[in-house]
Motif scaffolding. Structure first.
Motif, mmCIF file in Angstrom:
data_model
loop_
_atom_site.group_PDB
_atom_site.id
_atom_site.type_symbol
_atom_site.label_atom_id
_atom_site.label_comp_id
_atom_site.label_asym_id
_atom_site.label_seq_id
_atom_site.Cartn_x
_atom_site.Cartn_y
_atom_site.Cartn_z
ATOM 1 N N PHE A 297 -77.938 -16.176 -15.664
ATOM 2 C CA PHE A 297 -78.868 -16.014 -14.546
ATOM 3 C C PHE A 297 -78.587 -17.042 -13.456
ATOM 4 O O PHE A 297 -78.664 -16.741 -12.274
ATOM 5 N N LYS A 298 -78.285 -18.249 -13.888
ATOM 6 C CA LYS A 298 -78.015 -19.305 -12.915
ATOM 7 C C LYS A 298 -76.744 -18.958 -12.117
ATOM 8 O O LYS A 298 -76.726 -19.047 -10.892
ATOM 9 N N GLN A 299 -75.705 -18.531 -12.838
ATOM 10 C CA GLN A 299 -74.466 -18.145 -12.153
ATOM 11 C C GLN A 299 -74.694 -16.949 -11.232
ATOM 12 O O GLN A 299 -74.070 -16.826 -10.183
ATOM 13 N N LEU A 300 -75.582 -16.081 -11.653
ATOM 14 C CA LEU A 300 -75.830 -14.859 -10.889
ATOM 15 C C LEU A 300 -76.497 -15.144 -9.553
ATOM 16 O O LEU A 300 -76.309 -14.393 -8.594
ATOM 17 N N THR A 301 -77.300 -16.211 -9.498
ATOM 18 C CA THR A 301 -78.166 -16.382 -8.325
ATOM 19 C C THR A 301 -77.915 -17.643 -7.513
ATOM 20 O O THR A 301 -78.360 -17.717 -6.369
ATOM 21 N N GLN A 302 -77.249 -18.647 -8.105
ATOM 22 C CA GLN A 302 -77.173 -19.926 -7.413
ATOM 23 C C GLN A 302 -75.938 -19.983 -6.512
ATOM 24 O O GLN A 302 -74.868 -19.549 -6.885
ATOM 25 N N MET B 219 -70.337 -12.077 -11.727
ATOM 26 C CA MET B 219 -71.281 -11.335 -10.899
ATOM 27 C C MET B 219 -72.084 -12.317 -10.076
ATOM 28 O O MET B 219 -72.406 -13.407 -10.544
ATOM 29 N N GLN B 302 -83.483 -20.090 -5.506
ATOM 30 C CA GLN B 302 -83.047 -21.227 -6.303
ATOM 31 C C GLN B 302 -84.169 -21.706 -7.210
ATOM 32 O O GLN B 302 -85.321 -21.785 -6.808
#
Lengths: 308, 308
Positions: A297-302, B219, B302
């Protein structure tokens, strides 16, 4: 340790998806909420009702996860609430094939004495007056009361729904329901209007498109993790709510900043729920698996744009 | 300074939304892409075609934003491409009321000599063979070739589309188009299948639900900024592509990590585009406004869960 009261259905589901179909399996809002919340170090109690046909092993499945079931009434001569549905190929729409209320028709929730001072109350989708009754049984105002509901109650018990919405702190609702409740298409405007009805925090669930958290003029957005395959969406919304409530109860921090984290935990747990039929995936989920997915999730959004 | 070649329509649009309607106003993919890219310090050139009816002031609007228009052919006796559409109340669906190809029917793009060594080529939505012709005119392989397309070409020029898709690095495509192109409902699976067709990077645009970037097993997800009001969605996808291409050309860093930032810039610019009719909002957008909205994107996405 924080106490969490969970009210909702404990039920049988029969599910058909493009990937297969099940017989009657364990389902219900309180079940999914409880299993998700049990990932956190909290003292949870489920308040619900089942019939004499409900297997002891299902009840043990909950109590083995440290969910207190003293508030789950067993009506020996009654039958357990049953829902059956069939998902379309897109997995976003479904037909309800059967809804048998059974013992749920006469459900008068009774919160166990030991939990009437709970820190967090999670009101799963039920008749608004049943939800209200749970709130009224609390001896002290909980730190946080969270309510989940659906369009059905807007159609047939809108006045009652407004009454309970006025009493709670957080509402979780899906996008179409937020639009129906307010008559507003823009979710930003809808969320503001819902805040005027009572809850300070509004969570709008958008299914495969994630979830939005609103508080005053602040917004937070958590995507749903894009998956190769959604096997069975049943219980995803309740799992989201359970993760959200469980994380907040554990951390005892009810600020907007911490609610962002709660939304991410809810989305993370929901992303597991849909991988197998019913509660199957949630029954044996490990904290390592959760940590790994939080990293995703962190990789997906940050991202890393430096701002002045 | 990096060079960016932009090919696409420069057109008249007439738009009707629930908020009002316009006469013929400035539109076209290359116009929106160019205006968005002009927010970055790059040397851009538009390659397009217009008729003798196209106002000089519209061309000056582009050249005043430092977009080279030597590659915009003017057919004095011809008429400019015209599109007219009407949006439904949900703003997510629209009816096309008129499509008059006019001079676009015989468009043979001619990339100005000075730009045949461009670093980045942005192929806006056009017949795939027109897009291919631009690629073939490049004297050196660009650092990055980005292609936007739509379902229309999948229906009527699929073989040609496959040929040009095989030659590019990044494709931008909407969710339904990704599903149509691959026959896969899951966007994760669709993106993998599209990568097998050629492009190493796949951007799937989901309108109000944001955009997904795929690269190998990575992703990234950028939400669309939830807005109180979407006034006119026309050009939002092209504005996204222009912001994406412009940011990458300026930074000259074509890694996945930097493409995340490019997706955020694209989403940010698109969130302005929809606030007014046509190009109106993009014409006077300031870098302060962009910086402020980037901060909103950061707050929106974030979170601070500490992971081991």
């Amino acid at each position: 340790m924080s106490k969490l009261v969970i009210v909702g259905t404990v039920a049988f589901d029969a599910i058909e998806t493009p990937f297969g179909k099940t017989d009657k399996i364990l389902g219900g809002a309180a079940t999914f909420i409880g299993l998700a919340a049990s990932q956190f170090d909290v003292d949870s109690a489920a308040v619900s009702i089942v019939g004499g046909d409900f297997p002891q092993e299902y009840l043990e499945l909950l109590s083995n996860r440290n969910i207190n079931i003293d508030g789950v009434e067993i009506v020996k001569e009654g039958k357990t609430f049953f829902w059956s549905g069939k998902y379309h190929n897109d997995m976003n729409t479904r037909d309800t094939l059967a809804t048998e209320l059974n013992v749920l028709a006469d459900f008068n929730p009774d919160v166990p004495k030991a939990y009437r001072n709970a820190d967090v109350v999670m009101l799963g989708n039920l008749h608004p007056m049943v939800q209200m009754s749970v709130l009224e049984q609390m001896e002290s105002k909980p730190q946080l009361a969270i309510l989940d509901t659906m369009n059905f109650w807007m159609d047939c018990a809108l006045e009652d729904l407004h009454k309970v919405i006025a009493k709670i702190d957080v509402i979780t609702i899906n996008d179409e329901e937020a639009r129906q409740l307010t008559g507003e298409y823009s979710l930003v405007v809808a969320a503001r209007k819902i805040q005027e009805l009572g809850p300070t925090y509004v969570v709008i669930k958008k299914g495969e498109h994630g979830a939005l958290l609103f508080h005053e003029n602040n917004m937070f957005y958590a995507p749903a993790l894009p998956l190769e395959e959604v096997f069975d969406p049943t219980g995803a919304g309740d799992t989201f709510a359970g993760g959200f409530a469980g994380y907040l109860a554990k951390t005892e921090d009810y600020s907007f900043e911490n609610m962002k984290n709660a939304v991410i935990y809810g989305s993370t747990l929901a992303s597991f729920c849909v991988e197998k039929f019913g509660t199957e995936r949630m029954q044996n989920l490990t904290s390592d698996e959760i940590d790994h997915r939080l990293k995703e999730f962190k990789q997906l959004t940050q991202f890393n744009i430096e701002l002045s």
